[in-house]
Design an enzyme around this catalytic site. Structure first.
Site, short mmCIF file in Angstrom:
data_model
loop_
_atom_site.label_atom_id
_atom_site.label_comp_id
_atom_site.label_asym_id
_atom_site.label_seq_id
_atom_site.Cartn_x
_atom_site.Cartn_y
_atom_site.Cartn_z
N CYS A 287 -5.75 -3.45 2.07
CA CYS A 287 -5.53 -3.51 3.52
C CYS A 287 -6.81 -3.58 4.34
CB CYS A 287 -4.65 -2.34 3.94
SG CYS A 287 -3.89 -2.56 5.58
N SER B 210 21.09 0.19 33.91
CA SER B 210 20.90 0.28 35.36
C SER B 210 21.18 -1.02 36.10
CB SER B 210 19.46 0.71 35.65
OG SER B 210 18.56 -0.34 35.29
N GLU C 254 0.84 -1.20 0.00
CA GLU C 254 0.00 0.00 0.00
C GLU C 254 0.88 1.25 0.00
OE1 GLU C 254 -3.86 1.67 2.56
OE2 GLU C 254 -2.60 0.07 3.37
N LYS D 147 -9.23 3.29 -2.71
CA LYS D 147 -9.57 2.49 -1.53
C LYS D 147 -10.98 2.85 -1.06
CE LYS D 147 -7.46 1.06 2.88
NZ LYS D 147 -6.31 1.27 3.78
#
Length: 716
Positions: A175, A361, A45, A114
Site C-alpha cells: 500500500c 425535509s 492488506e 511493511k
C-alpha cells in the site's frame, strides 16, 4: 514461445475482527484463482483481521487469532499448489508489524513486514505497528507452535527479501510504499524482480482513483515488470469505504481491472502474462547500468515454477497473454451513486438493523440521502438478478422475510418500501412546496412515508420556558433579538431529532415486523455545512450514520441531476432548482429564510475555504493571500478579507460541533470530522487577531507602492 504465467489478485470485502468470515473469503478467493489456472494469488492488506481494527491491533488476541486462521487457510486442500501472498499482523521480538506472509503449500517462505506505514489523514498505522526500518535485512522468525506443527518449520525468514522461483523473481510492497518517493519496487526491479505484488487498504474519495491508478501504472512504465494490486472493498467497520479496483499491469499497460464498487464479497482478477515481455522491456542500456550498481536483495529460493515447462510437447497455441485494455473511471456523480450506497448496504446488513429512517425535509440534502438509499436498492436488485447468494440472504433478513421464504424484490421500489422509512416533520414555518416534494419523492422511490406536524411539541416547549422564566422569546421578524430568534429555530430542529428516534424505534413494530430491531437514523448534513457549523447541535442531523457528511453541496446537486436522468426520477428536477432553506423562521411576503444568506457565504465559496484550510493547509492569512489573487478583481480586497474572516470566525466558534458529528461516509479531502480525520482543537480563538492585522494591512495597502507597503509591514 515465451514464459506464460497466470496470476491472480482480488478484491475482498473483509470485516474488522470477523476472523472466520475473513478466512472463508480468503479461501474462496484462492479456490477461484486456482480454478482459472493461476499459480500466484495476492490478497489485500491485513486481510486476515480486516484493515480497520484500529486499537484492536494492540490486543494480543488479534495476533493469536490471526495465526489460528492462517493455519487453517494454508492447511485447506483448496489452498495447495499455488504461491500465496496473504496479509496479517505479526509480532516479532515483541514488536508489532503489518506483514505479508508468503507461502507455498504448507510451507511459509517469507514474512515481509511493511517498511513505510500510512500515518496521515484517516490512517494511524504507527499507533499500532512499527515500520521495518532495515531495508534488505532478513532475520529468523520463530513460528508459533500452532503453525510450526503444521508446516514442520521452526524458523522462517522475516524481513525485506524476495522470492526466487525456477523461472522468475517475485517481490512484495504494501500500500503506502507505492506512494512514497523512493518506492521499494524501484530497487527490486533493478535487482531483477519481475513480478511485484501490492496489497492495499485504500479508501474511496471522490476523484481519487486516477491518482492511485497513475502510480500503479507508472510503477512499471519505467522499470518494466508485472504489477499485481489487491485491495479491500466495502465498509469494514468505520467511516471509510475501501473501493477495490484490483488491477494487473504489465510494463505500464493494464491487462485486467476489477470493479470499483460492487456488493460481491469476493472478486478475483486474473491475467496470463509473458515474462519475456518484461525481459525485452528492460533491455535498455541505462537500466542495465543502474542495475549493476543497485544493492542486492536476499533471495528465498523455492524449487517451483510459476509457468508451465517449455518445449514443443507442452506448447498450447490457445493459451495467449491477456490483451491490454483501457482504464475505467467513474464520474464523480457515479461515485456518489455507488460508493455511499455500497457502504450503506454493508452497514445495514452487518448491524442487523431493520432498515433506515430518514427525516425528509424537501431540501436537496435529505433528498440526496434518500436517492443514495434508492441507488443502494437498485444495486442490491441487480446483484439478486445475477444470483448473488449472499446478497439474497441478506436482503431477505433485512426485509424481515422468513428464512425459508423465496421472496425476492421485483423492483428497487419494493425493496425500498421494505427497508426505507421517511418522515416529513413540518411546523408552521414549513412550506407546502417542501412538504409536497418530500411526499412525491418518497412515493417514486417506494419508501414508507409519514407526514406529520410537530407544532404542538414546539408550542409546549415554548410555554414551558415562559411558565418558568416569565419571558416569551420572539422571532426576529416579530421584534425578537438574534438570541431569541436562534433559540426558537433550535427548538424545532432538536425536537425533530427526538421524533426521529421515536419513530425509528417503533415503526417496525407499527408495521408488524418480526425481530424487534430498530431502524438506523440517517443524517443529511453536507460537508460544507459541517465545516461552517451551520447546523444545530443535536438536531435532526444527529443520527446513526450520514452518507453525505463528506460531500459538498455542489457535488450533491450534480449527483441529483445525474440521478434525475439515469434512474430516472423526474421529480428531482424540483429539488435542483429549490432555494436551500432551513424553514425554521416564519415566512412573510417580504422574507423567506435562505441558507446562503444566513451563512454570509455561498456553498461554492465554502468548498474553496474547506479545501484551502485542510488540503492547502492554510491559516487565515495564507488563505487570504491565495484568494486575493484568485478572486480579484471579481471581488474587492475588502470583500475577500471579510469573507475569509467570517469563515474562520464561524469555523472556530462552531468547531465544538465537529466533536459530535454523525459518523459519515468519508468522500472528501476537506472533511472536518474531528473524530478520525481532522485533528484540530475544538476551542480556538475565533478572532485570529494577528492574522487579521496582517490581512487588514494588505487590504489597506492595495494600490500602494512597494516602498509604502514595506513601511507598513515594518510597523507591525
Amino acid at each position: 514461445m515465451g514464459h506464460l504465467v497466470t496470476i491472480a489478485t482480488c478484491n475482498l470485502n473483509q470485516w474488522a475482527l470477523d476472523f472466520e468470515g475473513n478466512r472463508d473469503r480468503i479461501i474462496e478467493s484462492i479456490k477461484e484463482a486456482k480454478s482459472r489456472g493461476a499459480s500466484v494469488r495476492v490478497g489485500p492488506e491485513l486481510e486476515v483481521t480486516g484493515y480497520g481494527c484500529l486499537d484492536h491491533f494492540i490486543e494480543s488476541d488479534t495476533y493469536l487469532h490471526s495465526w489460528e486462521m492462517y493455519a487453517q487457510i494454508i492447511d485447506d486442500e483448496n489452498c495447495q499448489d499455488i504461491l500465496l501472498d496473504i496479509g496479517m499482523p505479526v509480532v516479532h521480538k515483541n514488536v508489532r508489524y503489518n506483514c505479508r506472509v508468503l507461502s507455498y503449500g504448507r510451507e511459509i517462505l517469507l514474512i515481509r513486514p511493511k517498511i513505510w506505514l500510512a500515518n496521515d489523514g484517516n490512517y494511524r498505522e504507527m499507533r499500532y505497528f512499527t515500520p521495518w526500518m532495515r531495508p534488505r535485512h532478513v532475520e529468523e522468525y520463530a513460528l508459533p507452535r500452532i503453525v510450526g506443527q503444521l508446516t514442520g518449520q521452526r524458523l522462517v525468514p522475516f524481513g525485506d527479501a524476495v522470492i526466487s522461483t525456477l523461472d522468475t523473481v517475485l517481490g512484495a510492497e504494501t500500500c503506502e510504499e507505492l506512494f512514497t518517493p523512493n518506492s521499494p519496487h524501484i530497487a527490486m526491479a533493478l535487482d531483477g524482480v519481475e513480478i511485484f505484488t501490492n496489497s492495499s487498504g485504500s479508501h474511496h474519495e471522490l476523484r481519487k482513483l486516477n491518482t492511485r491508478m497513475d502510480l500503479i501504472t507508472e510503477a512499471t512504465s519505467k522499470c518494466g515488470g508485472v504489477y499485481l494490486y489487491s485491495n479491500q472493498r466495502g465498509c469494514d467497520g468505520d467511516r471509510l469505504y475501501y473501493d477495490g479496483c484490483a488491477i494487473i499491469v504489465v510494463n505500464g499497460k493494464i491487462v485486467s481491472q476489477g470493479s470499483q464498487f460492487s456488493l460481491k464479497d469476493v472478486e478475483v482478477v486474473t491475467a496470463t502474462i509473458d515474462l519475456e515481455e518484461v525481459r525485452s522491456f528492460r533491455t535498455v542500456i541505462s537500466h542495465g547500468l543502474q542495475a549493476t550498481q543497485s544493492p542486492e536483495y536476499k533471495r528465498i529460493h523455492v524449487p517451483i515454477a510459476l509457468s508451465p515447462s517449455i518445449g514443443l510437447s507442452s506448447f498450447d497455441p490457445k493459451v495467449v497473454p491477456t490483451p491490454t485494455q483501457p482504464l475505467h473511471f467513474y464520474s464523480p456523480e457515479e461515485e456518489i451513486a455507488f460508493g455511499p450506497a455500497c457502504w450503506l448496504w454493508d452497514y445495514l446488513r452487518r448491524s442487523r438493523a431493520a432498515g433506515f429512517f430518514l427525516p425528509l425535509s424537501g431540501g436537496i440534502d435529505s433528498c440526496s440521502t434518500a436517492v443514495i438509499v434508492f441507488s443502494m436498492c437498485r444495486i442490491v436488485c441487480d446483484e439478486i438478478a445475477e444470483g448473488n447468494a449472499q446478497v439474497i440472504a441478506d436482503a431477505r433478513r433485512v426485509a424481515a422475510k422468513p428464512e425459508d421464504s423465496d421472496w425476492l424484490p421485483e423492483s428497487p421500489q419494493e425493496l425500498c418500501n421494505a427497508i426505507m422509512h421517511t418522515c416529513y416533520m413540518g411546523t408552521a414555518n414549513s412550506s407546502t412546496e417542501t412538504r409536497s416534494r418530500a411526499k412525491e419523492l418518497a412515493e417514486v422511490i417506494g419508501a414508507y412515508h409519514v407526514d406529520l406536524n410537530i407544532d404542538t411539541m414546539v408550542s409546549a416547549t415554548r410555554m414551558l420556558f415562559e411558565a418558568v422564566t416569565g419571558k416569551a422569546p420572539r422571532f426576529r421578524i416579530h421584534g425578537g433579538t438574534t438570541v431569541e430568534n436562534l433559540a426558537l429555530q433550535n427548538i424545532q430542529a432538536r425536537l425533530r431529532m427526538v421524533v426521529a428516534y421515536l419513530f425509528a424505534q417503533l415503526l417496525p413494530w407499527v408495521r408488524s415486523r418480526p425481530g424487534g430491531g430498530g431502524l438506523l437514523v440517517l443524517g443529511s448534513a453536507n460537508v460544507d455545512e459541517c465545516l461552517r457549523g451551520y447546523l444545530t447541535k443535536y438536531d435532526c442531523s444527529s443520527a446513526d450514520i450520514n452518507p453525505i457528511g463528506s460531500i459538498s453541496k455542489k457535488d450533491l446537486k450534480s449527483f441529483i441531476a445525474y440521478a434525475r436522468d439515469e434512474f430516472p426520477l423526474p421529480v428531482l428536477d424540483s429539488f435542483i432548482h429549490a432555494v436551500p432553506t432551513a424553514e425554521l423562521e416564519p415566512i412573510t411576503e417580504s422574507y423567506v429564510q435562505s441558507d446562503e444568506a444566513d451563512m454570509g457565504m455561498t456553498y461554492d465559496e465554502l468548498s474553496v475555504f474547506g479545501y484551502l484550510r485542510k488540503v492547502g493547509k492554510c491559516g487565515p492569512y495564507s488563505m487570504f493571500l491565495r484568494l486575493y489573487r484568485l478572486w480579484t478583481p471579481r471581488l474587492t480586497p475588502e470583500q475577500v478579507a471579510t469573507k475569509v474572516k467570517r469563515f474562520f470566525y464561524y469555523y472556530a466558534v462552531n468547531r465544538h460541533k465537529q466533536t459530535v458529528l454523525t459518523p459519515a461516509y468519508h468522500a472528501e479531502q476537506y472533511s472536518p470530522d474531528d473524530n478520525r480525520f481532522d485533528l484540530r482543537p475544538f476551542m480556538i480563538d475565533p478572532m485570529f487577531s494577528w492574522a487579521r492585522k496582517k490581512i487588514d494591512a494588505i487590504v489597506s495597502g492595495a494600490g500602494k507602492s512597494t516602498e509604502e507597503m514595506r513601511a507598513t509591514e515594518e510597523t507591525m
